[in-house]
Write an enzyme that holds these catalytic residues in place. Sequence first.
Site, PDB file in Angstrom:
ATOM      1  N   CYS A  51       0.822  -1.205   0.000  1.00  0.00           N
ATOM      2  CA  CYS A  51       0.000   0.000   0.000  1.00  0.00           C
ATOM      3  C   CYS A  51       0.859   1.259   0.000  1.00  0.00           C
ATOM      4  CB  CYS A  51      -0.969  -0.001   1.167  1.00  0.00           C
ATOM      5  SG  CYS A  51      -0.195  -0.311   2.748  1.00  0.00           S
ATOM      6  N   SER A  90      10.792   2.774   5.140  1.00  0.00           N
ATOM      7  CA  SER A  90       9.353   2.689   5.405  1.00  0.00           C
ATOM      8  C   SER A  90       8.814   3.976   6.001  1.00  0.00           C
ATOM      9  CB  SER A  90       9.070   1.549   6.386  1.00  0.00           C
ATOM     10  OG  SER A  90       9.525   0.346   5.854  1.00  0.00           O
ATOM     11  N   GLU A 117       9.216  -0.995  10.777  1.00  0.00           N
ATOM     12  CA  GLU A 117       8.016  -1.845  10.819  1.00  0.00           C
ATOM     13  C   GLU A 117       8.340  -3.164  10.111  1.00  0.00           C
ATOM     14  OE1 GLU A 117       5.837  -2.623   8.221  1.00  0.00           O
ATOM     15  OE2 GLU A 117       6.845  -1.584   6.594  1.00  0.00           O
ATOM     16  N   GLY A 129     -15.466   1.150  28.092  1.00  0.00           N
ATOM     17  CA  GLY A 129     -15.780   1.707  26.783  1.00  0.00           C
ATOM     18  C   GLY A 129     -15.271   0.792  25.684  1.00  0.00           C
ATOM     19  N   ALA A 130     -15.101   1.354  24.498  1.00  0.00           N
ATOM     20  CA  ALA A 130     -14.630   0.560  23.372  1.00  0.00           C
ATOM     21  C   ALA A 130     -13.863   1.477  22.442  1.00  0.00           C
ATOM     22  CB  ALA A 130     -15.806  -0.069  22.628  1.00  0.00           C
ATOM     23  N   GLU A 159     -10.870   1.275  18.806  1.00  0.00           N
ATOM     24  CA  GLU A 159      -9.908   0.420  18.131  1.00  0.00           C
ATOM     25  C   GLU A 159      -8.631   0.252  18.951  1.00  0.00           C
ATOM     26  OE1 GLU A 159      -8.951   1.782  14.211  1.00  0.00           O
ATOM     27  OE2 GLU A 159      -7.350   0.291  14.099  1.00  0.00           O
TER      28      GLU A 159
END
Lengths: 422, 261
Positions: free
Chosen positions: A51, A110, A115, A190-191, A193
Amino acid sequence: MLEIVLLGLNHKTAPVALRECLAFSPGETSVVLRAFQELPVISEAVLVSTCNRVEILMATEDKAHAVRTAKRFLSEFKKLPASEFEKSLYIYKGDDAVRHMFRVASSLDSMVVGEPQILGQIKEAYKLATLKKTSGVILNKLFHRTFFVAKRVRNETGIGDHAVSISYAAIELGRKIFGAFEEKKVLLIGAGEMAELAVEHLIRNKAGDILVANRTFENGVKLAKRFKGEAIRFEEIADSLPRVDIVISSTGSPDYVVTREQVKAIIRRRRNRPIFFIDIAVPRDIDPEINRLTNSYVYDIDDLKGVIDESIENRKKEAIKGERIVDEAVIGFRQWYDNLDVVPTIVALRNKMDGIAKAEIKKTLNSLKHLSDDDRQAITRMTSAMINKILHDPTLLLKSNGYHQNKSGYLDITRKLFKLDE
Amino acid sequence: MLSTAGYIAYLFLQKNYLQQTGFYLISAGFLCHTAWIGYGFVQSGHFPVDNLHQTLSIAGWTIAGVFLLFHYGFHLKILGIFAAPLVTLIMVIASRLPSAPHKADSILNSIWLVAHVITIFMGEASFALACGVGFLYLVQEHTIKSKNHGFFFKRLPSLELLDTTGYACIVAGFTMLTLGLVTGFIYAKSVWGRFWSWDPKEVWSGITWLLYAALLHQRLTVGWRGRRAAIMAIIGFAVILFTFFGVNFLLQGHHGGFTKL
């Protein structure tokens, strides 16, 4: 003599919109490789597409021609006028192409230095090229070297050592507090990502029970199921504090969800076991004053970002060491490549034969003392003539121009058969 | 022996590259020292604690020994940066002091005395390490709390490991100290006919013992750990130092002979 040419674009030279247009799926890559195989000017080819970058590596007799062909092909295949992407393209030849490849695979080029995914992606691309038989002697060697260099950079520098994502940074901090996460209980409030990612990291590190608190109990139950944990009601948070060790909070609440008083009240009941709050929410969920209580640690999103900035700085320092390893490897590759040339190979082959002959003649003549000088010279002449006759056909074959496609292959085999690279 | 100790400190201070070397050196130093003490023992016929020089030398020896034991048990390499310089410092001080032995005192010749000295020293060495660990704990805690991860953050182990090590040091030290006091009592009984004679050293040892007993008690009941335990370990060791030196220099008592100059 085949030469290496690389053309490509990456996150530094091309905006994401353009990268999207020029990205190749594995299926498309196969088609491209097969098409390149048909073109006489491109002897070997590997295509790497992720990508963040597209890199086309070629081995060719005629660099300019190959580059033109590849550009035209790109433009036709992606139905994009060459003028759209030409400015974003970089073209490297010879050593520069080799260095670029080494740097990319070592993750020195990168977006996030260090990474680890890029190496796997390059391995995939190379595998595809070997399956389609578009990679030959030169690119095979280049890629094997590339994997070796990338591994060396990773092992010998700290380029991958420092956490550069929020969730990972939080886990690393936890490690400094708890040592290991075994049996450590986690409460997710909570929630989100990042918060969920952090919980997954913890589970992978063998954390104990997972509790999930959500304002909407149903959502909490769903999330708890995913983590094989237990859902609790939002009002129960304060009561659950004595039995958890790590609290990850990420809610949209405008006020503190956990207050200093609540934590102060439970320190004694926790028998002073340390408790670590990770506050990913903005505005904050955890009262920062809690950090001043004994054995309680609070990190909010800015603190974690500070940790990451430090890590990136550290990685940049390590990258300098990586560049040095790459430079060394480029020199090594250049030596191998130069030896692939016809003349040095023939010379090396001759030298090897002459060396063997000389040693054997010396041995034999030592035990044949009765021979006259003329006899000795006759024997020496005979061996030279034998060497000439033996090497005549191989030399002719290597020098001939009828084997364009495979010349480097013949050279490589010759060097291996006679062990000329030692 | 002394030069080895000097090296050790030097190497340990740069321990990131040389920790391994430092460890081997301190092990080697420890073995030499053992041999040397054994030699002194054979020559004088009793445990060599006649004067401050010998006493300190024994103290250095036990700290090194206890450090090696804990290193073996916990793999806490970083402790070396505390232990090795401490041993070196003690040995350097010892070497500056006159080493001529005083006349051998017949009362020093008893198995109980040897046991008393060895256990007390081992206990004190453990406490010294506990103090070191406590110090490291405070440093690491400070780096985590202040969110300013500098030089130490990467190099120091996790808080939990430091805490458990410190605890283990204190448990070991306390056990040894208790044994040391008991053997001391028995020895006192055999020499002076009474267990307790209100000698200042005895009183201060009692205070030390009570202090550590309190620390352990608090940990087991209300869970004193982390910061408070670390501070207590440091205070405890300060009291020990006073018991060891202060009492002998400032107050009078029958332990005085060990620190005679």
